[in-house]
Design a protein around this motif. Structure first.
Motif, PDB file in Angstrom:
ATOM      1  N   LEU A 116       1.340  -2.786   0.633  1.00 26.40           N
ATOM      2  CA  LEU A 116       1.278  -2.062   2.374  1.00 26.40           C
ATOM      3  C   LEU A 116       2.948  -1.900   2.384  1.00 26.40           C
ATOM      4  CD1 LEU A 116      -1.324  -3.554   3.527  1.00 26.40           C
ATOM      5  CD2 LEU A 116      -1.385  -1.912   1.715  1.00 26.40           C
ATOM      6  N   GLU A 117       4.082  -1.719   1.409  1.00 28.11           N
ATOM      7  CA  GLU A 117       4.714  -1.439   1.581  1.00 28.11           C
ATOM      8  C   GLU A 117       5.731  -0.023   2.081  1.00 28.11           C
ATOM      9  OE1 GLU A 117       7.478  -4.413  -1.076  1.00 28.11           O
ATOM     10  OE2 GLU A 117       7.445  -2.618  -1.414  1.00 28.11           O
ATOM     11  N   THR A 118       5.086   1.099   1.353  1.00 21.51           N
ATOM     12  CA  THR A 118       4.963   2.394   2.338  1.00 21.51           C
ATOM     13  C   THR A 118       3.476   3.139   1.613  1.00 21.51           C
ATOM     14  OG1 THR A 118       6.222   4.357   1.862  1.00 21.51           O
ATOM     15  CG2 THR A 118       5.813   3.015  -0.306  1.00 21.51           C
ATOM     16  N   THR A 119       3.471   4.231   2.241  1.00 24.97           N
ATOM     17  CA  THR A 119       2.632   5.308   2.489  1.00 24.97           C
ATOM     18  C   THR A 119       2.605   5.719   0.475  1.00 24.97           C
ATOM     19  OG1 THR A 119       4.121   7.821   2.250  1.00 24.97           O
ATOM     20  CG2 THR A 119       2.892   6.773   4.275  1.00 24.97           C
ATOM     21  N   SER A 120       1.236   6.341   0.375  1.00 24.22           N
ATOM     22  CA  SER A 120       1.347   6.741  -1.079  1.00 24.22           C
ATOM     23  C   SER A 120       2.130   8.004  -1.540  1.00 24.22           C
ATOM     24  CB  SER A 120      -0.324   6.612  -1.397  1.00 24.22           C
ATOM     25  OG  SER A 120      -1.555   5.717  -1.728  1.00 24.22           O
ATOM     26  N   GLU A 121       1.934   8.730  -0.803  1.00 26.80           N
ATOM     27  CA  GLU A 121       3.024   9.965  -0.655  1.00 26.80           C
ATOM     28  C   GLU A 121       4.546   9.483  -1.163  1.00 26.80           C
ATOM     29  OE1 GLU A 121       2.812  14.274   1.266  1.00 26.80           O
ATOM     30  OE2 GLU A 121       2.335  13.245   2.819  1.00 26.80           O
ATOM     31  N   ALA A 122       4.735   8.991   0.026  1.00 24.88           N
ATOM     32  CA  ALA A 122       6.432   8.598  -0.550  1.00 24.88           C
ATOM     33  C   ALA A 122       6.233   7.302  -1.672  1.00 24.88           C
ATOM     34  CB  ALA A 122       6.734   7.410   0.571  1.00 24.88           C
ATOM     35  N   PRO A 158      -1.748  15.895  -5.376  1.00 25.55           N
ATOM     36  CA  PRO A 158      -2.575  15.274  -3.759  1.00 25.55           C
ATOM     37  C   PRO A 158      -3.610  14.146  -4.823  1.00 25.55           C
ATOM     38  CG  PRO A 158      -1.642  17.611  -4.081  1.00 25.55           C
ATOM     39  CD  PRO A 158      -1.773  17.464  -4.836  1.00 25.55           C
ATOM     40  N   ARG A 159      -4.381  14.461  -5.968  1.00 21.19           N
ATOM     41  CA  ARG A 159      -4.955  13.782  -5.996  1.00 21.19           C
ATOM     42  C   ARG A 159      -4.789  12.114  -6.435  1.00 21.19           C
ATOM     43  NH1 ARG A 159      -7.189  18.192 -10.082  1.00 21.19           N
ATOM     44  NH2 ARG A 159      -4.572  18.331  -9.905  1.00 21.19           N
ATOM     45  N   ASN A 160      -3.799  12.197  -7.097  1.00 19.64           N
ATOM     46  CA  ASN A 160      -3.696  11.283  -7.284  1.00 19.64           C
ATOM     47  C   ASN A 160      -2.790  10.375  -5.807  1.00 19.64           C
ATOM     48  OD1 ASN A 160      -3.336  11.679  -9.744  1.00 19.64           O
ATOM     49  ND2 ASN A 160      -1.150  12.341 -10.002  1.00 19.64           N
ATOM     50  N   ILE A 161      -2.423  10.784  -4.945  1.00 15.42           N
ATOM     51  CA  ILE A 161      -1.960  10.211  -3.837  1.00 15.42           C
ATOM     52  C   ILE A 161      -3.167   9.543  -2.811  1.00 15.42           C
ATOM     53  CG2 ILE A 161      -1.053  10.355  -0.884  1.00 15.42           C
ATOM     54  CD1 ILE A 161       0.635  12.718  -2.701  1.00 15.42           C
ATOM     55  N   ALA A 162      -4.488  10.561  -3.118  1.00 19.33           N
ATOM     56  CA  ALA A 162      -5.800  10.072  -2.898  1.00 19.33           C
ATOM     57  C   ALA A 162      -6.182   8.715  -3.341  1.00 19.33           C
ATOM     58  CB  ALA A 162      -7.146  10.745  -2.493  1.00 19.33           C
ATOM     59  N   TRP A 181       4.495   8.129  -4.933  1.00 24.12           N
ATOM     60  CA  TRP A 181       4.460   9.028  -5.588  1.00 24.12           C
ATOM     61  C   TRP A 181       5.497   9.990  -5.682  1.00 24.12           C
ATOM     62  CZ3 TRP A 181       2.500   6.706  -9.735  1.00 24.12           C
ATOM     63  CH2 TRP A 181       1.399   6.027  -9.950  1.00 24.12           C
ATOM     64  N   GLN A 182       5.439  10.675  -4.549  1.00 24.14           N
ATOM     65  CA  GLN A 182       7.099  11.454  -5.022  1.00 24.14           C
ATOM     66  C   GLN A 182       8.682  10.568  -5.075  1.00 24.14           C
ATOM     67  OE1 GLN A 182       7.315  12.264  -0.728  1.00 24.14           O
ATOM     68  NE2 GLN A 182       5.556  13.980  -1.421  1.00 24.14           N
ATOM     69  N   ARG A 226       4.597  -1.263  -4.795  1.00 31.89           N
ATOM     70  CA  ARG A 226       4.774  -0.286  -3.532  1.00 31.89           C
ATOM     71  C   ARG A 226       3.430  -0.483  -2.965  1.00 31.89           C
ATOM     72  NH1 ARG A 226       8.679   3.747  -4.138  1.00 31.89           N
ATOM     73  NH2 ARG A 226       9.112   3.562  -1.771  1.00 31.89           N
ATOM     74  N   VAL A 227       2.736   0.725  -3.253  1.00 30.33           N
ATOM     75  CA  VAL A 227       1.509   1.032  -2.357  1.00 30.33           C
ATOM     76  C   VAL A 227       0.569  -0.242  -2.169  1.00 30.33           C
ATOM     77  CG1 VAL A 227      -0.625   2.421  -2.477  1.00 30.33           C
ATOM     78  CG2 VAL A 227       1.738   3.206  -3.080  1.00 30.33           C
ATOM     79  N   THR A 228       0.030  -0.934  -2.997  1.00 25.65           N
ATOM     80  CA  THR A 228      -0.778  -1.990  -2.683  1.00 25.65           C
ATOM     81  C   THR A 228       0.061  -3.084  -2.203  1.00 25.65           C
ATOM     82  OG1 THR A 228       0.346  -3.160  -4.707  1.00 25.65           O
ATOM     83  CG2 THR A 228      -1.951  -1.835  -4.632  1.00 25.65           C
TER      84      THR A 228
END
Length: 426
Positions: free
Chosen positions: A398-404, A228-232, A406-407, A394-396
């Motif tokens: 804005l293609e997906t959420t951070s959670e998705a 979760p800290r990486n996602i944050a 990193w999972q 993918r994150v930057t």
């Protein structure tokens, strides 16, 4: 400092050919016969990947040291090897008795070489606590693997905050201060940004990830990319991009350099390798990266890359090789590498030498190193870089959420590690 060189080449990172680096998870795998010793040569040989002023400074040190030897002792010869080919050359040459006595390389390959068992020699026999205490904090963390020290820290690099003094009177101390300042200095219509850095590059993003208390591996070596800290940390970058609009759309290193050199980027995150690329008309300063209030006021903690002096497993005379390695980390040698070579030595005392003490840029990077995190030297780390860079893109974008993101990255890296281990076991 390193000029015109790709940052990963400059630090000796991400060399290819990691097969063999995951020889086991228990005791270090040692070759049954051991490395072959090269024929005794008239010189003590050290390989390095330096160029320009760094190369000249190391060669000067070899000359100084050799001039003080007693008759019969072997003088030192420093041999330059292209940095992008050096890791493979070491892995291929040293076990066959065709390598150097010493070599200088980034600490990230250490774990793989230690596991193979016929490339590098542990240095604990030569070290004592007084010697270790003479170095800056975290330096020996970088060169320690499975409770053994495998190299002597020589110099280091990390990202820090570089800012245009005409635009920024006082560098921000917190993320909130940085955000507020960046908003005031951003005018996207005119191509001006308060903040610019290669934010889709996992190396640079690590400063936020580590600052939040996240990381790649936990204390036991277990993969934790979906923590979760990486996602944050990634959520914060998305906030800067999507909501605040303080970052440029295309975060390439060349664009960041262009923006800073034309006065269109007020603040950037970059390392000492970039200093030689800054336009002479830009009056700039360096400072530590700001603290993250949302993460209990922890400082942003960039990755620390240590270029270290390794002793080859097949050297004829370990004591002779150690003597030169020790000289390279003396105050005398560190001063030459800092003042003439533009390096950031690992030795504490050199930062009290007047020429270095009066250099605000060197002092800023030294201070940043105190809160930096040594890049993992586990063999598995070589499997992380490409998937992690892909996740950040993918994150930057804005293609997906951070959670998705990193999972998915966690699953990809874990599968790659298991596949390599299964291949070695079969």
């Amino acid at each position: 400092m390193v000029e015109g060189r790709n940052r990963r080449q400059a630090l000796g990172w991400m060399a290819k050919g990691v097969a063999g680096g995951l020889a086991g998870t228990g005791a270090l795998a040692l070759s049954a016969c051991g490395p072959k010793k090269p024929p005794l040569r008239p010189n003590l040989i050290i390989w390095h990947g330096f160029r320009g002023a760094e190369k000249a400074s190391l060669e000067k040190l070899a000359t100084i040291y050799s001039g003080r030897l007693k008759p019969g002792q072997r003088p030192v010869r420093a041999v330059a090897i292209p940095s992008d080919a050096m890791a493979d050359k070491i892995s291929a040459s040293v076990p066959r008795g065709k390598g150097p006595d010493l070599f200088i390389f980034g600490h990230d390959r250490l774990g793989g070489w230690a596991e193979v068992g016929d490339t590098i020699t542990p240095l604990d026999f030569f070290l004592d606590e007084a010697t270790k205490a003479a170095f800056l904090p975290h330096m020996f963390e970088a060169v320690t693997y499975k409770n053994a020290v495998w190299a002597l820290p020589f110099n280091y690099k990390s990202a820090a905050l570089l800012y245009n003094k005409k635009l920024v009177a006082k560098p921000p101390e917190t993320v909130e201060e940085m955000q507020d300042l960046a908003i005031k200095l951003t005018d996207q219509a005119r191509g001006r940004f308060g903040l610019a850095y290669a934010y889709d590059d996992f190396f640079f993003h690590a400063a936020l990830m580590n600052g939040y208390g996240g990381g790649v591996f936990d204390a036991t070596g277990k993969l934790m990319l979906d923590d979760p800290r990486n996602i944050a940390a990634s959520d914060l970058v998305q906030y800067w991009r999507r909501d605040l609009g303080i970052l440029p759309d295309d975060p390439t290193s060349s664009l960041v350099a262009s923006l800073f050199n034309t006065g269109r980027a007020a603040m950037i995150f970059n390392g000492p390798w970039f200093l030689g690329e800054i336009a002479p008309e830009i009056e700039y300063g360096a400072a530590v990266l700001p603290r993250i209030t949302a993460a209990n006021n922890r400082p942003m903690a960039p990755y620390l890359a240590v270029e270290a002096i390794f002793m080859s497993a097949g050297t004829h005379d370990p004591a002779e090789a150690w003597a030169f390695a020790k000289f390279l980390t003396s105050v005398e040698a560190a001063k030459i590498m800092a003042v003439e070579g533009g390096e950031l030595p690992t030795l504490r005392a050199v930062y009290d030498v007047p020429e270095v003490a009066q250099n605000p840029i060197a002092q800023a990077y030294k201070t940043q190193a105190l809160s930096a995190v040594a890049m993992p030297n586990l063999p598995e780390m070589t499997m992380v870089w490409s998937p992690a860079d892909k996740a950040m893109k993918r994150v930057t974008k804005l293609e997906t959420t951070s959670e998705a993101a990193w999972q998915d990255c966690q699953r990809e890296v874990q599968a790659a590690i298991l596949a390599l281990r299964d291949g070695k076991a079969s």
